[in-house]
Scaffold this motif. Structure first.
Motif, PDB file in Angstrom:
ATOM      1  N   LYS A  10      -8.856  -2.113  -8.032  1.00 11.45           N
ATOM      2  CA  LYS A  10      -7.874  -2.150  -8.996  1.00 11.45           C
ATOM      3  C   LYS A  10      -8.325  -2.559 -10.314  1.00 11.45           C
ATOM      4  CE  LYS A  10      -7.161  -6.545  -8.949  1.00 11.45           C
ATOM      5  NZ  LYS A  10      -7.598  -7.306  -9.986  1.00 11.45           N
ATOM      6  N   PRO A  11      -7.775  -1.918 -11.440  1.00 10.91           N
ATOM      7  CA  PRO A  11      -6.885  -0.896 -11.440  1.00 10.91           C
ATOM      8  C   PRO A  11      -7.782   0.235 -11.683  1.00 10.91           C
ATOM      9  CG  PRO A  11      -7.619  -1.842 -13.858  1.00 10.91           C
ATOM     10  CD  PRO A  11      -8.098  -2.606 -12.708  1.00 10.91           C
TER      11      PRO A  11
ATOM     12  N   LEU B 172      -5.311  -2.217  -3.208  1.00 12.20           N
ATOM     13  CA  LEU B 172      -4.090  -3.170  -3.367  1.00 12.20           C
ATOM     14  C   LEU B 172      -4.099  -4.102  -1.932  1.00 12.20           C
ATOM     15  CD1 LEU B 172      -1.607  -0.848  -5.039  1.00 12.20           C
ATOM     16  CD2 LEU B 172      -2.988  -2.605  -6.009  1.00 12.20           C
TER      17      LEU B 172
ATOM     18  N   ILE C  45      -6.837   2.868  -3.458  1.00  8.30           N
ATOM     19  CA  ILE C  45      -6.776   1.807  -4.326  1.00  8.30           C
ATOM     20  C   ILE C  45      -6.677   0.265  -3.484  1.00  8.30           C
ATOM     21  CG2 ILE C  45      -4.343   1.911  -4.824  1.00  8.30           C
ATOM     22  CD1 ILE C  45      -5.377   0.650  -7.840  1.00  8.30           C
TER      23      ILE C  45
ATOM     24  N   GLY D  29      -1.314   2.921  -7.140  1.00 10.24           N
ATOM     25  CA  GLY D  29      -2.143   2.128  -8.099  1.00 10.24           C
ATOM     26  C   GLY D  29      -1.579   2.880  -9.508  1.00 10.24           C
TER      27      GLY D  29
ATOM     28  N   ASP E  29       2.846  -5.249  -7.537  1.00  5.46           N
ATOM     29  CA  ASP E  29       2.775  -3.924  -6.339  1.00  5.46           C
ATOM     30  C   ASP E  29       3.562  -4.602  -5.247  1.00  5.46           C
ATOM     31  OD1 ASP E  29       1.939  -1.775  -4.881  1.00  5.46           O
ATOM     32  OD2 ASP E  29       1.057  -3.268  -3.773  1.00  5.46           O
TER      33      ASP E  29
ATOM     34  N   GLN F 232       0.260   0.347 -12.215  1.00  2.00           N
ATOM     35  CA  GLN F 232      -0.286   0.024 -13.651  1.00  2.00           C
ATOM     36  C   GLN F 232       0.733   0.807 -14.652  1.00  2.00           C
ATOM     37  OE1 GLN F 232      -4.117   1.550 -13.761  1.00  2.00           O
ATOM     38  NE2 GLN F 232      -4.357   1.704 -16.303  1.00  2.00           N
TER      39      GLN F 232
END
Length: 347
Positions: A91-92, A117, A115, A324, A182, A328
């Motif tokens: 990330k990001p 996370l 992604i 993701g 998240d 964001q």
């Protein structure tokens, strides 16, 4: 044998490389970096092939793991997908929302696109989800999370992380807070009511190497979820050492769940004046200094879930690019709500 290639050879890449080398039936085929010395040292340490040309590596691997600086992510995602690689990106996904349409253009591809996370895969988060699902504290009213570090004091050299060109995605809120943003929606199975966002951001360490630090190193953000829960997130890279740690407090109508990284592998559940200490699962890996219980394991589970998704050609168990992008978008609203001193309409 599934072949991995890593783009970028910094500290986070070393975590991925160590874990990849521990997983059966996969191999770390190669790595790419634009800094030759870093590339050679990394490949020597992890017994893999250095590729100075990124295309030469991508045409030979099955999975691309993107660990490059934030502002390089979109370019490396596009190159990886155009070489038909499945992708795991740190990330990001991008350093600003204006680039997200480039990523969404590739959404229709059948490649697995994840992604990292990875906080969703933390041992403590999995235990918390289990306790919530077992109705240990009733309906969730509020969540408070804090991730406090002192890296702004320890790292005295000015780097790209201190530069504002990444649109604050490398500051305390962008770098640490995006995980917590998240988690807030993941735990509550909700989305953020962005009109309720209020954010405070500050920079305590204002200069490094005589260069002005252009990102925040301490932040707090408040908002409500679509399910009506109150969320408070605090992140810092400039915290007093004795306060550093990762903390979660979840308040329900009939109880409370607490985690403190200072207490290592346990969570506390309080319900009707009865307090229960719940042991977390044993770790697979010992965590690096300045990280917390289960942090390194979360990377392992990211890879296991990624490989399962690749096997089944389904993204149901992983953090997807869409996850993701949602995180964001919320991050961007948090930053804008501070900079513009007004609420931002969600579009």
């Amino acid at each position: 044998m599934i072949k991995y290639g890593i783009i970028g050879t910094g500290g986070i890449a070393k975590i991925h490389a160590e874990i990849i080398n521990d997983i059966p039936n996969v191999c770390l085929f190669g790595a790419h970096d634009i800094v030759d010395d870093n590339l050679e040292k990394f490949c020597s340490e992890f017994n893999t092939t250095p590729f100075k040309d990124i295309h030469s590596m991508l045409e030979k691997v099955d999975i691309s793991v993107i660990c490059s600086p934030n502002f390089c992510h979109v370019d490396h995602i596009v190159k990886s997908l155009e070489h038909n690689c499945d992708v795991l990106c740190e990330k990001p996904l991008s350093s600003n929302l204006s680039e997200t349409n480039i990523i969404r253009h590739y959404n229709n591809l059948q490649n697995i696109k994840s992604i990292n996370l990875n906080y969703r895969n933390l041992t403590v988060v999995k235990k918390i989800m289990e306790l919530i699902n077992n109705d240990k504290i009733g309906e969730i009213i509020s969540i408070r999370m804090a991730f406090l570090k002192n890296s702004a004091y320890r790292r005295k050299t000015f780097t790209w992380r201190d530069d504002g060109s990444s649109k604050l995605s490398s500051g305390a809120l962008g770098d640490l807070g995006v995980h917590l943003l998240d988690l807030a929606t993941h735990i509550t199975d909700s989305y953020v009511k962005v009109e309720t966002i209020k954010t405070k951001m500050m920079t305590k360490v204002k200069k490094k190497n005589d260069s002005i630090v252009q990102v925040d190193d301490h932040s707090e953000t408040f908002f409500m979820t679509s399910n009506g829960q109150y969320i408070h997130i605090e992140t810092s890279k400039a915290c007093d050492e004795d306060l550093c740690g990762f903390y979660i407090t979840i308040t329900g109508r009939s109880g409370e769940i607490k985690f403190s990284s200072k207490n290592e592998g346990v969570v506390t559940v309080s319900n009707n004046d009865i307090q229960e200490i719940v042991q977390l699962d044993d770790r697979i890996y010992i965590d690096p200094e300045n990280e917390f219980y289960g942090w390194k394991d979360s990377f392992y589970y990211s890879h296991i879930k990624l490989l399962e998704a690749i096997k089944n050609r389904k993204e149901t168990a992983i953090s997807t690019f869409e996850d993701g992008l949602k995180a964001q978008e919320v991050l961007e609203h948090c930053i804008n709500s501070y900079q513009q001193k007004q609420y931002i309409e969600f579009r």
